[in-house]
Design an enzyme around this catalytic site. Structure first.
Site, PDB file in Angstrom:
ATOM      1  N   ASN A 184       0.876  -1.177   0.000  1.00  0.00           N
ATOM      2  CA  ASN A 184       0.000   0.000   0.000  1.00  0.00           C
ATOM      3  C   ASN A 184       0.909   1.221   0.000  1.00  0.00           C
ATOM      4  OD1 ASN A 184      -1.801   2.037   0.517  1.00  0.00           O
ATOM      5  ND2 ASN A 184      -2.346   1.344   2.586  1.00  0.00           N
TER       6      ASN A 184
ATOM      7  N   LYS B 112       0.115   4.242  -0.280  1.00  0.00           N
ATOM      8  CA  LYS B 112      -0.534   5.438   0.288  1.00  0.00           C
ATOM      9  C   LYS B 112      -0.284   6.635  -0.634  1.00  0.00           C
ATOM     10  CE  LYS B 112      -0.219   3.276   4.758  1.00  0.00           C
ATOM     11  NZ  LYS B 112      -0.219   3.398   6.200  1.00  0.00           N
TER      12      LYS B 112
ATOM     13  N   HIS C 198      -9.692   1.172   4.774  1.00  0.00           N
ATOM     14  CA  HIS C 198      -8.425   1.437   5.465  1.00  0.00           C
ATOM     15  C   HIS C 198      -8.672   2.407   6.621  1.00  0.00           C
ATOM     16  CE1 HIS C 198      -4.379   2.676   6.368  1.00  0.00           C
ATOM     17  NE2 HIS C 198      -3.977   1.576   5.757  1.00  0.00           N
TER      18      HIS C 198
ATOM     19  N   GLU D 294      -7.040   4.809   7.758  1.00  0.00           N
ATOM     20  CA  GLU D 294      -6.776   6.232   7.476  1.00  0.00           C
ATOM     21  C   GLU D 294      -7.988   6.865   6.799  1.00  0.00           C
ATOM     22  OE1 GLU D 294      -3.039   5.630   5.461  1.00  0.00           O
ATOM     23  OE2 GLU D 294      -2.137   5.063   7.378  1.00  0.00           O
TER      24      GLU D 294
ATOM     25  N   GLU E  27      -5.768  -4.968  10.382  1.00  0.00           N
ATOM     26  CA  GLU E  27      -4.770  -3.925  10.613  1.00  0.00           C
ATOM     27  C   GLU E  27      -5.091  -3.199  11.912  1.00  0.00           C
ATOM     28  OE1 GLU E  27      -2.709  -2.776   6.674  1.00  0.00           O
ATOM     29  OE2 GLU E  27      -4.346  -1.391   7.032  1.00  0.00           O
TER      30      GLU E  27
ATOM     31  N   GLY F 242       2.021   2.263  10.814  1.00  0.00           N
ATOM     32  CA  GLY F 242       2.977   3.356  10.676  1.00  0.00           C
ATOM     33  C   GLY F 242       3.620   3.786  11.981  1.00  0.00           C
TER      34      GLY F 242
ATOM     35  N   SER G 101       2.999  -2.051  10.434  1.00  0.00           N
ATOM     36  CA  SER G 101       4.437  -2.098  10.694  1.00  0.00           C
ATOM     37  C   SER G 101       5.066  -3.466  10.415  1.00  0.00           C
ATOM     38  CB  SER G 101       4.757  -1.629  12.121  1.00  0.00           C
ATOM     39  OG  SER G 101       4.291  -0.309  12.316  1.00  0.00           O
TER      40      SER G 101
END
Ligand code: PGA
Length: 255
Positions: free
Chosen positions: A9, A11, A98, A100, A170, A176, A216
């Protein structure tokens, strides 16, 4: 039996040229090495999709995905991109849900259910992300949170249609942050997800669904994660931006 999958991904990273060269490096490495990951997926920004989808046709087992789509088919939605537009670039997958997008763009499970339907309508396979926040982990409510995300966004599908879904667990606190879920923590949730799928769609569908871990993951921890019985690969953010790191993660399935 379910496939093992490593998906990157990117991003909102990589300008046009950088993305093309990163993707070319990945393709060349996959061609040169014996890769036993059954499917490698690169989810790039929209600007790269058409070009890298063309490049991907030269190598087997490498597919392309977008990172979101709009829930509508077309129309006056300035700045948005639909499932049919994404599909027309030659890609096969789309990340949906996701964290985010849930956190920064207010995407709710109700909206995500519509995006899932839009993706499937245009023959895009959703890589659907679920996972708890740090508070939800600490309060112990994470099983409930995950079950809710699954049921609100995906359980309106029939079993046959659900076969097109890839799931990614996730944990939000691991994305991250450099804090990875331990293999045991991840396995516990993956097994719970598979059990929840079995209750809803039957054991066979549950056994055939690929459930990826994300948060991560890197060349140092991928092997201990992917060797867990219910972890079928990874959704990789930061480490997918360096071709060698990404390849090392892909190569975990050769070990
Ligand atoms: P990360 O991102 O690997 O950089 O934690 C994973 C993801 O957000 O999909």
């Amino acid at each position: 039996m379910r496939k093992n999958i490593v998906a990157g991904n990117w991003k909102m990273n990589m300008d046009y040229e950088q993305g093309i060269s990163l993707f070319s490096e990945i393709v060349n490495m996959v061609k040169d090495e014996v890769v036993s990951t059954q499917e490698v997926i690169v989810c790039s920004p929209f600007i790269h999709l058409a070009a890298i989808a063309k490049l991907s046709s030269t190598v087997k087992n490498v597919s392309i995905g977008a990172q979101t789509i709009n829930e509508h088919d077309s129309g006056a939605y300035t700045g948005e991109i639909s499932g049919s537009q994404v599909k027309s670039t030659g890609v096969e997958y789309v990340i949906l849900g996701h964290s985010e997008r849930r956190a920064y763009y207010g995407e709710t499970d109700e909206l995500l259910a519509k995006k899932v339907d839009a993706a499937l309508k245009h023959n895009l396979k959703p890589i659907f992300c679920i996972g708890e926040t740090k508070d939800e982990r600490e309060s112990g409510s994470y099983f409930e949170v995950i079950k809710n995300q699954l049921s609100k966004a995906l359980f309106h599908l029939d079993a046959e249609t659900f076969k097109n879904i890839v799931l990614a667990y996730e944990p939000v606190w691991a994305i991250g942050t450099g804090l990875t879920a331990s293999p045991e923590q991840a396995q516990e949730v993956h097994a719970f997800i598979r059990k929840t799928l079995a209750d809803q769609f039957g054991q066979e569908i549950a056994d055939n669904t690929s459930i990826l871990y994300g948060g991560s993951a890197n060349p140092g921890n991928a092997e201990s994660l992917f060797s867990q019985p219910d972890i079928d690969g990874g959704l990789i953010g930061g480490a997918s931006l360096k071709s060698r790191d990404f390849l090392q993660i892909i190569n975990v399935f050769n070990a």
